[in-house]
Design a protein around this motif. Structure first.
Motif, PDB file in Angstrom:
ATOM      1  N   GLN A 119      -0.534  -3.924   5.405  1.00 45.12           N
ATOM      2  CA  GLN A 119      -1.933  -4.162   5.037  1.00 45.12           C
ATOM      3  C   GLN A 119      -2.373  -5.562   5.456  1.00 45.12           C
ATOM      4  O   GLN A 119      -3.433  -5.750   6.056  1.00 45.12           O
ATOM      5  CB  GLN A 119      -2.121  -3.961   3.531  1.00 45.12           C
ATOM      6  CG  GLN A 119      -3.486  -4.370   3.000  1.00 45.12           C
ATOM      7  CD  GLN A 119      -4.630  -3.539   3.545  1.00 45.12           C
ATOM      8  OE1 GLN A 119      -4.415  -2.452   4.070  1.00 45.12           O
ATOM      9  NE2 GLN A 119      -5.846  -4.047   3.419  1.00 45.12           N
ATOM     10  N   ASP A 165      -8.386  -2.496   7.229  1.00 47.10           N
ATOM     11  CA  ASP A 165      -7.348  -2.078   6.289  1.00 47.10           C
ATOM     12  C   ASP A 165      -6.355  -1.183   7.006  1.00 47.10           C
ATOM     13  O   ASP A 165      -6.658  -0.574   8.037  1.00 47.10           O
ATOM     14  CB  ASP A 165      -7.962  -1.334   5.108  1.00 47.10           C
ATOM     15  CG  ASP A 165      -8.761  -2.254   4.196  1.00 47.10           C
ATOM     16  OD1 ASP A 165      -8.420  -3.457   4.130  1.00 47.10           O
ATOM     17  OD2 ASP A 165      -9.722  -1.788   3.561  1.00 47.10           O
ATOM     18  N   ALA A 166      -5.169  -1.066   6.426  1.00 51.20           N
ATOM     19  CA  ALA A 166      -4.117  -0.252   7.037  1.00 51.20           C
ATOM     20  C   ALA A 166      -4.571   1.190   7.233  1.00 51.20           C
ATOM     21  O   ALA A 166      -4.201   1.843   8.222  1.00 51.20           O
ATOM     22  CB  ALA A 166      -2.859  -0.297   6.173  1.00 51.20           C
ATOM     23  N   VAL A 204       0.846  -1.195   0.000  1.00 52.82           N
ATOM     24  CA  VAL A 204       0.000   0.000   0.000  1.00 52.82           C
ATOM     25  C   VAL A 204       0.882   1.245   0.000  1.00 52.82           C
ATOM     26  O   VAL A 204       2.012   1.234   0.492  1.00 52.82           O
ATOM     27  CB  VAL A 204      -0.936   0.028   1.228  1.00 52.82           C
ATOM     28  CG1 VAL A 204      -1.927  -1.104   1.178  1.00 52.82           C
ATOM     29  CG2 VAL A 204      -0.136  -0.018   2.525  1.00 52.82           C
TER      30      VAL A 204
END
Length: 807
Positions: free
Chosen positions: A252, A262-263, A145
């Motif tokens: 992530q 989610d991150a 990400v």
């Protein structure tokens, strides 16, 4: 030369020697001062003809202060002369220069390599339309990400945990590096102390071998990376390549593994725990840690947050109010079982198709860019509708199959696709009993005939092209055709005389009734009237693959291959008033900030709205007064929804179909006979216990039942908005004039005479005689459908098939 001169010459280094023909005189005794007096020491005589070096050696011995014949220890002055501070300082600088030279050479020779393959391998993540995880696919559970998607406070937790000077240092910790090199050389194992940049370099560019060579490379590459890359780039690489335990690589995957988020949704407390994990992932995993491990990870967590306060990244009052965020228990990894594998494979295929178009790639090149490359792919699948479709297939079909009792039950395969006609989104898909048990996706396979579900395409082509009958009458829902079974078509260069199902004769009937009863002879003639090239062109525009197919009258029976996915697209275009619908599974696809442009599933107007709406109007008659009446129109689950659709049964009962739609949902269901042993196409007859030989699986049976059980559970009452004044939706079925009505008197050959139930009726009854089978019907009572391979096989519908009737 006198003795004095010879001595002077010797002192000058022997530049001048005594003549050879003159005997050497004994050396003059030398005196040395001693306590209490003077001692005379005789110098050993130099041999005659001695060399200059020998003379120097003799002179040195003479000055050593030794008494003749008494050996003594070397003088300390000699050692001091050998190890003077000047010599030692020079040696030190020499070693330093050599080291610097070696490092410069190493810096020049070692370049920053490509990242190692393992560090770049990622999982593709597939999500439902609501954002929940459908599946992860890849050898490594990693999803890279952008740092911009990680909250700033969470970024700071990693810096506070591992390298407080990260934003200001040059990427290395000399003291830690030296300690590591020393301990490695001494065989004492590995030591910590590496910076974030060093750890990123080790994870991304190098391997985990602890050798001096690898550590020296790490040092050089670290310096270069720190000089060439930004701190944010390095931090992003570090948090995306590190291992967090639970099989999770990267932040992530870790956020999902430990907190099921989610991150981008992590808070600072959760981020501090993930940062603390990196020191000992297995020991610090709350789910498996013992008392000591839990105590240590909490200490580490406190250490991280306290460092953030010290660095000015976290307010102390907020820090004091924070509580340790206990991670959630591990959840089973999302595999490809059930329908997931089919969805994943179709998503990959559609993404590859887009990349091939946009980047001019081959299929293999596109596949290499998609499979396990870290894509986050959000699907259009509605979790509720997906669940309902799977449940409908199970309740209406698979629960009734028993391969131990009936061999044919092992050969039944089902496929279905559900599409929103207004958006083109694939909302649900059924590919088979289980991806791991049957890899072929029944929803996308195009190796079975769509049979009579092709007939609406012929009518659409006739209306679109303004076609006329052989006697010059415009073709529409009320046009009269001869429905005699086996009647040779007129106007064709190729002789063709298709029988109706069970050779049933209908005489003169309207197009509406012919569609309701699925009369082959009528649509074979209509195809020739329209022109088979026009029909095939319309089929191609609607989304069927007609490549390499001949435009011959036999195609009117739906003898080419088609998939439920393709048929859903065709009927969705009818439902969407003639605007092309290309069913699309992918809502979005992105990878490290890069998004793929997904074209709109809704295309241009390919069929005039009035023509498309008339097809829809006609198809409502199939449901309300035709082959789908029992399973769909009279289904107790129906709550006022207006429905259009068409059944289909192919040669030898190898496939059976129902593709139907409401104003807001189109679903195509297909059943396929596939031999479990070798995949050959085989008959469905007798499956689920229907009487062998007569227990034909018709489109109005199980396919229509599956459709109804699913659709009526997820749609609301609605009516079509049609711009037409023709068809069953806006007027009752037209009965031909008395002179045109087929004879009701049986002929000498009952197999060619329609039963009373085959006569068109203006007002459909609640219990249709046209579709309700009897316990011992003659062959002529079956409603017409696609012919079997042998038009004379005389098979009939079985009373155990609730959808019995013409196809």
């Amino acid at each position: 030369m006198g003795r004095a001169e010879e001595r002077k010459a010797r002192q000058r280094g022997g530049r001048r020697a005594a003549p050879r023909n003159r005997p050497s005189l004994p050396p003059e005794p030398e005196t040395t001062a001693a306590a209490g007096g003077t001692t005379t020491v005789e110098a050993p005589p130099a041999a005659e003809g001695a060399t200059r070096a020998e003379r120097r050696k003799a002179a040195a011995k003479a000055g050593s202060g030794k008494a003749p014949g008494k050996p003594g220890k070397p003088a300390k002055g000699r050692i001091r002369r050998l190890f003077t501070w000047k010599k030692m300082l020079g040696a030190f600088f020499g070693v330093c220069l050599l080291g610097i030279g070696a490092f410069v050479a190493l810096y020049v020779m070692v370049s920053v390599p490509e990242g190692n393959a393992l560090a770049q391998t990622q999982s593709n993540v597939y999500k439902y339309s609501d954002g929940t995880i459908l599946a992860r696919k890849g050898t490594v559970n990693r999803e890279i990400v952008d740092l911009s998607k990680v909250p700033k406070d969470v970024q700071h937790t990693f810096v506070a945990a591992e390298n407080k000077t990260f934003y200001n240092d040059n990427g290395i910790n000399l003291r830690g590096m030296a300690r590591g090199l020393y301990n490695t050389a001494m065989g004492r194992g590995t030591q910590g102390g590496s910076t974030i940049t060093q750890q990123y370099v080790k994870n991304y560019y190098l391997d985990q071998n602890q050798t001096i060579t690898r550590k020296l490379k790490e040092l050089v590459i670290t310096l270069k990376v720190d000089r060439e890359k930004s701190k944010d780039y390095i931090l992003a690489g570090y948090i995306n390549t590190s291992y967090y335990g639970r099989g999770a690589y990267g932040i992530q995957a870790a956020a999902q593994a430990y907190y099921h988020v989610d991150a981008k949704d992590l808070n600072v407390q959760q981020g501090a725990y993930l940062a603390a994990l990196l020191q000992a992932p297995s020991q610090y995993d709350w789910a498996v840690a013992g008392p000591i491990g839990k105590k240590l990870v909490q200490q580490r967590w406190n250490y991280v947050l306290n460092n953030m306060v010290g660095q000015g990244w976290l307010d102390k009052s907020k820090r004091d109010a924070m509580k340790f965020p206990v991670p959630k228990p591990p959840k089973a990894a999302s595999g490809l079982e059930g329908q997931k594998g089919y969805l994943v494979e179709l998503a990959n295929t559609q993404l590859e198709n887009q990349l091939m178009k946009q980047q001019d790639l081959t299929r293999s090149q596109a596949e290499a860019l998609v499979v396990d490359q870290g894509w986050t792919i959000t699907l259009n699948i509605d979790p509720k509708k997906q669940t309902e479709l799977e449940a409908a297939v199970k309740s209406q079909l698979t629960s009734k199959l028993d391969g131990k009792k009936r061999k044919v039950d092992n050969d039944v395969q089902a496929g279905a696709v559900s599409v929103d006609p207004k958006t083109g989104k694939i909302l649900a898909l059924y590919g088979g009993v289980d991806y791991y048990k049957h890899y072929t996706d029944n929803a996308t396979r195009a190796d079975y005939q769509p049979a009579s579900t092709f007939k609406p395409i012929i009518l659409a082509s006739a209306l679109e092209h303004g076609a006329q009958t052989q006697d010059g009458k415009a073709i529409d829902a009320n046009t009269i055709y001869d429905g005699t079974s086996g009647r040779p078509v007129k106007g064709s260069d190729i002789a063709f005389a298709p029988p109706n199902e069970d050779k049933t004769d209908y005489g003169d009937i309207t197009v509406q009734t012919a569609m309701n009863k699925s009369v082959n002879s009528v649509f074979a003639q209509m195809g020739v009237d329209v022109g088979m090239k026009n029909v095939m062109q319309t089929a191609d525009e609607l989304g069927l693959d007609t490549t390499g197919l001949q435009a011959v009258p036999a195609m009117t029976l739906g003898s080419m291959g088609a998939s439920p996915l393709e048929m859903a697209g065709v009927y969705a275009t009818f439902d969407n008033h003639g605007k092309k619908v290309t069913p699309t599974l992918i809502a979005s696809a992105e990878k490290t900030g890069r998004k793929v442009d997904i074209p709109s599933p809704i295309g241009a107007q390919i069929i005039d709205r009035a023509a498309a709406d008339q097809v829809t109007s006609v198809l409502t008659g199939v449901v309300d007064d035709g082959t789908a009446k029992v399973s769909v129109a009279q289904n107790p689950l129906r709550k006022g929804q207006q429905v259009a659709g068409k059944t289909g049964t192919s040669d030898n009962n190898k496939s059976a179909w129902f593709t139907g739609y409401t104003p807001d949902l189109v679903t195509s269901v297909g059943l396929f006979g596939e031999a479990k042993k070798n995949g050959a196409h085989v008959t469905l007859t007798g499956a689920t216990g229907l009487i062998p030989g007569t227990g034909r699986i018709n489109g109005g049976g199980y396919p229509a039942q599956i459709w109804a059980a699913y659709t009526f559970g997820v749609t609301k009452k609605a009516k079509f908005d049609l711009e037409t004044d023709l068809g069953a939706a806006v007027q009752p079925t037209v009965t031909p004039s008395k002179s045109e009505t087929p004879s009701q008197t049986p002929s000498e050959t009952p197999s060619e005479t329609p039963s009373k139930s085959a006569t068109p009726s203006q007002t459909p009854s609640k219990t249709p005689t046209s579709t309700a089978p009897t316990t011992s019907p003659p062959a002529t009572t079956n409603q017409p459908s696609l012919p079997v391979e042998s038009p004379t096989d005389g098979t009939t519908n079985n009373p155990l098939d609730p959808g019995g009737g013409a196809q």
